[in-house]
Design an enzyme around this catalytic site. Structure first.
Site, PDB file in Angstrom:
ATOM      1  N   GLN A   1       5.957   4.958  -6.905  1.00  0.00           N
ATOM      2  CA  GLN A   1       7.267   5.093  -7.551  1.00  0.00           C
ATOM      3  C   GLN A   1       7.378   4.157  -8.747  1.00  0.00           C
ATOM      4  OE1 GLN A   1      10.314   5.146  -4.632  1.00  0.00           O
ATOM      5  NE2 GLN A   1      11.993   5.237  -6.072  1.00  0.00           N
TER       6      GLN A   1
ATOM      7  N   SER B   1       1.608   1.956  -2.724  1.00  0.00           N
ATOM      8  CA  SER B   1       2.819   2.319  -1.981  1.00  0.00           C
ATOM      9  C   SER B   1       2.820   3.816  -1.668  1.00  0.00           C
ATOM     10  CB  SER B   1       4.064   1.884  -2.755  1.00  0.00           C
ATOM     11  OG  SER B   1       5.217   1.969  -1.943  1.00  0.00           O
ATOM     12  N   LEU B   2       3.716   4.600  -2.277  1.00  0.00           N
ATOM     13  CA  LEU B   2       3.730   6.053  -2.057  1.00  0.00           C
ATOM     14  C   LEU B   2       2.350   6.672  -2.297  1.00  0.00           C
ATOM     15  CD1 LEU B   2       3.969   8.863  -4.021  1.00  0.00           C
ATOM     16  CD2 LEU B   2       4.917   8.884  -1.723  1.00  0.00           C
TER      17      LEU B   2
ATOM     18  N   ARG C   1      10.104   9.743   4.597  1.00  0.00           N
ATOM     19  CA  ARG C   1       9.998   8.360   4.120  1.00  0.00           C
ATOM     20  C   ARG C   1      10.973   8.121   2.976  1.00  0.00           C
ATOM     21  NH1 ARG C   1       6.932   5.533  -0.116  1.00  0.00           N
ATOM     22  NH2 ARG C   1       5.930   3.626   0.676  1.00  0.00           N
TER      23      ARG C   1
ATOM     24  N   HIS D   1       9.427  -2.790   0.729  1.00  0.00           N
ATOM     25  CA  HIS D   1       8.333  -3.678   1.135  1.00  0.00           C
ATOM     26  C   HIS D   1       8.837  -5.075   1.498  1.00  0.00           C
ATOM     27  CE1 HIS D   1       5.487  -0.570   0.147  1.00  0.00           C
ATOM     28  NE2 HIS D   1       6.049  -0.429  -1.037  1.00  0.00           N
TER      29      HIS D   1
ATOM     30  N   GLN E   1       3.466  -0.457   6.299  1.00  0.00           N
ATOM     31  CA  GLN E   1       3.557  -0.428   4.843  1.00  0.00           C
ATOM     32  C   GLN E   1       4.979  -0.583   4.316  1.00  0.00           C
ATOM     33  OE1 GLN E   1       4.003   2.601   2.135  1.00  0.00           O
ATOM     34  NE2 GLN E   1       1.849   2.707   1.575  1.00  0.00           N
TER      35      GLN E   1
END
Length: 293
Positions: free
Chosen positions: A11, A89-90, A114, A189, A238
């Site tokens: 993102q 991340s994503l 998510r 996070h 994560q």
């Protein structure tokens, strides 16, 4: 053969028009149609003309997953394959899909949920720090409650995450060339994502992760693994854990990787990798014209 890693951005890398030059390719158009059936909305419509929605987590993450995975599929159709994969991340979900850990539709269902959970976890804040004193930053974070190092991106760039008061306190105390508040819906996070992460963990438990056909470097534990159960456990952590991208960048040459291809919009990851492991060959596939023959 040049040992190659494929990396997938997360993102923040999205841009209006991404993936729209793929619509003339039948297999890509089919994937966009499948995505619409799963999501209940059109990635094509949002990526073509709705910049406001594209910047909202609930739309951003599925759109990136769809576009990046289509590019990866097209590269594989042309006979290319990586020796190692990682995602920021994503982007880790795309990496796991490419590694054969789960089917494409399962990955999109996971990313959809998510994104919804992360969108609903409002109230926190994130900020990027550029050219800072790392020892000072670590000391200040240790002394400040409700703030963590969320993204350790490179030696010169990190993102902190937590309560607005704590994030602002760290920004004011740590000397940095630039300190930039990020436009996110929550403190990604960080432990503030724990309720969303717990709900997501319940969903993950019902998904079977297959052994990876390509080693995956995970965000929270940046060491290669092909064990499906280990990769699932890492993904479980994560949402609240730190994205250790600087260490992933160091692991690439340590695993004999010579070339890195960033697949998706922008060039954020290749830029970060260059600062940490400058001897690697870096390439980008951001649009159809950049697909290798």
């Amino acid at each position: 053969m040049t040992k190659t890693a494929w990396v997938f951005p997360g993102q923040g890398s999205q841009d209006l028009g991404m993936g729209m030059d793929l619509l003339d390719i039948p297999s890509a158009k089919e994937k966009f149609d499948q995505a619409e059936a799963i999501l209940g909305w059109s990635v094509i419509e949002i990526c073509q003309k709705d910049e406001k929605k594209l910047s909202q987590t609930v739309y951003t993450q599925p759109s990136l997953y769809v576009v990046e995975s289509i590019f990866a599929d097209l590269m594989r159709e042309r006979g290319h394959k990586p020796d190692l994969v990682a995602g920021h991340s994503l982007g880790e979900y795309v990496a796991l899909y490419v590694a054969g850990v789960f089917e494409w539709a399962i990955g999109l269902h996971l990313v959809k949920r998510r994104a919804e959970l992360m969108e609903s976890a409002a109230g926190g804040m994130m900020a990027a720090l550029i050219n800072f004193d790392r020892d000072q930053l670590e000391k200040v974070i240790a002394q400040t409650p409700n703030v963590v190092l969320a993204n350790d991106n490179s030696p010169a760039q990190v993102v902190i995450s937590g309560s607005p008061e704590s994030v602002r306190a760290v920004m004011s105390e740590v000397k940095a060339k630039r300190a930039i508040p990020l436009r996110t819906s929550g403190a990604f996070h960080s432990p503030l994502m724990a309720p969303a992460a717990a709900e997501f963990q319940d969903i993950l438990e019902f998904v079977e992760f297959q052994p990876a056909i390509i080693p995956v470097l995970s965000n929270v534990e940046p060491f290669p693994s092909i064990d499906g159960e280990i990769l699932k456990q890492r993904l479980n952590k994560q949402m609240t854990g730190s994205v250790r991208w600087r260490e992933i960048s160091l692991q690439l040459p340590a695993n004999d990787i010579e070339q890195v291809v960033e697949i998706g919009p922008g060039n954020v990851l290749t830029g970060l990798i260059k600062r940490t492991s400058p001897d690697l060959i870096l390439k980008n596939v951001r649009r159809a014209a950049e697909l290798p023959i």
